[in-house]
Design a protein around this motif. Sequence first.
Motif, PDB file in Angstrom:
ATOM      1  N   THR A   1      55.541  48.823  57.462  1.00  0.00           N
ATOM      2  CA  THR A   1      54.256  48.140  57.360  1.00  0.00           C
ATOM      3  C   THR A   1      53.889  47.481  58.686  1.00  0.00           C
ATOM      4  O   THR A   1      54.751  46.900  59.352  1.00  0.00           O
ATOM      5  N   VAL A   2      52.614  47.566  59.002  1.00  0.00           N
ATOM      6  CA  VAL A   2      52.070  46.864  60.158  1.00  0.00           C
ATOM      7  C   VAL A   2      51.000  45.892  59.649  1.00  0.00           C
ATOM      8  O   VAL A   2      50.344  46.158  58.652  1.00  0.00           O
ATOM      9  N   TYR A   3      50.895  44.765  60.338  1.00  0.00           N
ATOM     10  CA  TYR A   3      49.992  43.711  59.906  1.00  0.00           C
ATOM     11  C   TYR A   3      48.980  43.378  60.994  1.00  0.00           C
ATOM     12  O   TYR A   3      49.275  43.491  62.192  1.00  0.00           O
ATOM     13  N   LEU A   4      47.824  42.942  60.561  1.00  0.00           N
ATOM     14  CA  LEU A   4      46.814  42.420  61.476  1.00  0.00           C
ATOM     15  C   LEU A   4      46.400  41.051  60.945  1.00  0.00           C
ATOM     16  O   LEU A   4      45.707  40.954  59.934  1.00  0.00           O
ATOM     17  N   GLN A   5      46.864  40.014  61.635  1.00  0.00           N
ATOM     18  CA  GLN A   5      46.490  38.665  61.268  1.00  0.00           C
ATOM     19  C   GLN A   5      45.249  38.291  62.050  1.00  0.00           C
ATOM     20  O   GLN A   5      45.242  38.326  63.283  1.00  0.00           O
ATOM     21  N   MET A   6      44.204  37.913  61.328  1.00  0.00           N
ATOM     22  CA  MET A   6      42.911  37.601  61.950  1.00  0.00           C
ATOM     23  C   MET A   6      42.586  36.139  61.690  1.00  0.00           C
ATOM     24  O   MET A   6      42.443  35.731  60.533  1.00  0.00           O
ATOM     25  N   ASN A   7      42.489  35.379  62.760  1.00  0.00           N
ATOM     26  CA  ASN A   7      42.190  33.958  62.664  1.00  0.00           C
ATOM     27  C   ASN A   7      40.824  33.660  63.276  1.00  0.00           C
ATOM     28  O   ASN A   7      40.301  34.446  64.065  1.00  0.00           O
ATOM     29  N   SER A   8      40.287  32.524  62.931  1.00  0.00           N
ATOM     30  CA  SER A   8      39.000  32.083  63.495  1.00  0.00           C
ATOM     31  C   SER A   8      37.969  33.203  63.449  1.00  0.00           C
ATOM     32  O   SER A   8      37.310  33.515  64.447  1.00  0.00           O
ATOM     33  N   LEU A   9      37.844  33.793  62.290  1.00  0.00           N
ATOM     34  CA  LEU A   9      36.952  34.944  62.151  1.00  0.00           C
ATOM     35  C   LEU A   9      35.507  34.576  62.426  1.00  0.00           C
ATOM     36  O   LEU A   9      35.052  33.461  62.116  1.00  0.00           O
ATOM     37  N   LYS A  10      34.795  35.524  63.003  1.00  0.00           N
ATOM     38  CA  LYS A  10      33.391  35.354  63.360  1.00  0.00           C
ATOM     39  C   LYS A  10      32.557  36.419  62.647  1.00  0.00           C
ATOM     40  O   LYS A  10      33.076  37.488  62.306  1.00  0.00           O
ATOM     41  N   PRO A  11      31.278  36.174  62.451  1.00  0.00           N
ATOM     42  CA  PRO A  11      30.437  37.206  61.819  1.00  0.00           C
ATOM     43  C   PRO A  11      30.493  38.539  62.565  1.00  0.00           C
ATOM     44  O   PRO A  11      30.423  39.600  61.928  1.00  0.00           O
ATOM     45  N   GLU A  12      30.653  38.497  63.870  1.00  0.00           N
ATOM     46  CA  GLU A  12      30.720  39.742  64.639  1.00  0.00           C
ATOM     47  C   GLU A  12      32.022  40.504  64.439  1.00  0.00           C
ATOM     48  O   GLU A  12      32.154  41.633  64.926  1.00  0.00           O
ATOM     49  N   ASP A  13      32.951  39.941  63.704  1.00  0.00           N
ATOM     50  CA  ASP A  13      34.171  40.671  63.342  1.00  0.00           C
ATOM     51  C   ASP A  13      33.950  41.537  62.099  1.00  0.00           C
ATOM     52  O   ASP A  13      34.846  42.294  61.708  1.00  0.00           O
ATOM     53  N   THR A  14      32.796  41.425  61.497  1.00  0.00           N
ATOM     54  CA  THR A  14      32.490  42.237  60.315  1.00  0.00           C
ATOM     55  C   THR A  14      32.509  43.717  60.664  1.00  0.00           C
ATOM     56  O   THR A  14      31.828  44.163  61.597  1.00  0.00           O
ATOM     57  N   ALA A  15      33.313  44.474  59.945  1.00  0.00           N
ATOM     58  CA  ALA A  15      33.477  45.893  60.223  1.00  0.00           C
ATOM     59  C   ALA A  15      34.415  46.505  59.181  1.00  0.00           C
ATOM     60  O   ALA A  15      35.048  45.790  58.404  1.00  0.00           O
ATOM     61  N   VAL A  16      34.506  47.818  59.224  1.00  0.00           N
ATOM     62  CA  VAL A  16      35.581  48.519  58.519  1.00  0.00           C
ATOM     63  C   VAL A  16      36.760  48.598  59.476  1.00  0.00           C
ATOM     64  O   VAL A  16      36.607  49.049  60.615  1.00  0.00           O
ATOM     65  N   TYR A  17      37.905  48.148  59.012  1.00  0.00           N
ATOM     66  CA  TYR A  17      39.108  48.126  59.831  1.00  0.00           C
ATOM     67  C   TYR A  17      40.029  49.278  59.451  1.00  0.00           C
ATOM     68  O   TYR A  17      40.272  49.522  58.261  1.00  0.00           O
ATOM     69  N   TYR A  18      40.527  49.950  60.486  1.00  0.00           N
ATOM     70  CA  TYR A  18      41.398  51.097  60.293  1.00  0.00           C
ATOM     71  C   TYR A  18      42.742  50.871  60.993  1.00  0.00           C
ATOM     72  O   TYR A  18      42.771  50.375  62.123  1.00  0.00           O
ATOM     73  N   CYS A  19      43.816  51.274  60.347  1.00  0.00           N
ATOM     74  CA  CYS A  19      45.078  51.345  61.063  1.00  0.00           C
ATOM     75  C   CYS A  19      45.333  52.801  61.424  1.00  0.00           C
ATOM     76  O   CYS A  19      44.801  53.714  60.785  1.00  0.00           O
ATOM     77  N   ALA A  20      46.125  53.000  62.449  1.00  0.00           N
ATOM     78  CA  ALA A  20      46.388  54.341  62.942  1.00  0.00           C
ATOM     79  C   ALA A  20      47.788  54.403  63.527  1.00  0.00           C
ATOM     80  O   ALA A  20      48.317  53.394  63.991  1.00  0.00           O
ATOM     81  N   ALA A  21      48.367  55.595  63.517  1.00  0.00           N
ATOM     82  CA  ALA A  21      49.722  55.819  64.023  1.00  0.00           C
ATOM     83  C   ALA A  21      49.696  56.837  65.144  1.00  0.00           C
ATOM     84  O   ALA A  21      49.001  57.860  65.046  1.00  0.00           O
ATOM     85  N   ALA A  22      50.457  56.561  66.188  1.00  0.00           N
ATOM     86  CA  ALA A  22      50.506  57.434  67.358  1.00  0.00           C
ATOM     87  C   ALA A  22      51.934  57.863  67.625  1.00  0.00           C
ATOM     88  O   ALA A  22      52.830  57.019  67.747  1.00  0.00           O
ATOM     89  N   ARG A  23      52.139  59.153  67.766  1.00  0.00           N
ATOM     90  CA  ARG A  23      53.474  59.662  68.097  1.00  0.00           C
ATOM     91  C   ARG A  23      53.857  59.317  69.532  1.00  0.00           C
ATOM     92  O   ARG A  23      55.030  59.181  69.856  1.00  0.00           O
ATOM     93  N   GLY A  24      52.864  59.200  70.378  1.00  0.00           N
ATOM     94  CA  GLY A  24      53.136  58.832  71.764  1.00  0.00           C
ATOM     95  C   GLY A  24      53.236  57.322  71.882  1.00  0.00           C
ATOM     96  O   GLY A  24      53.423  56.614  70.906  1.00  0.00           O
TER      97      GLY A  24
END
Length: 123
Positions: A78-101
């Motif tokens: 599992t990977v986590y994204l902790q988001m603090n002090s959120l702003k309206p401009e942070d509104t979005a669809v968030y994606y996680c991704a994996a890279a072999r490199g």
Amino acid sequence: QVQLVESAGGLVQAGESLTLSCAASGGTFSSYAMGWFRQAPGTEREFVGTISWSGGSTVYADSVKGRFFISRDNAKNTVYLQMNSLKPEDTAVYYCAAARGGYSSSALSYDYWGQGTQVTVSS
């Protein structure tokens, strides 16, 4: 083939915090660098941050530096994204991704993607 599933996002008030998780299956999670990206309506997918396979290195976009933090638990795949002090401009669809490199800020470097989760920050 690696499958990535993000946790549910949500609606939060500006200034609040939210943590997303991304669970991986079907591959050797500890061998992949992981990244988080986001996409707001009418915009291109944007790099948020990335973490090396060991968790020893992280890189963040300037827009989130000091507010967002990425961590990973290789024992839990599992990977986590902790988001603090959120702003309206942070509104979005968030994606996680994996890279072999190695870890990268380029979406082109990532081989597998989650389905995305909506985060909405109200003012």
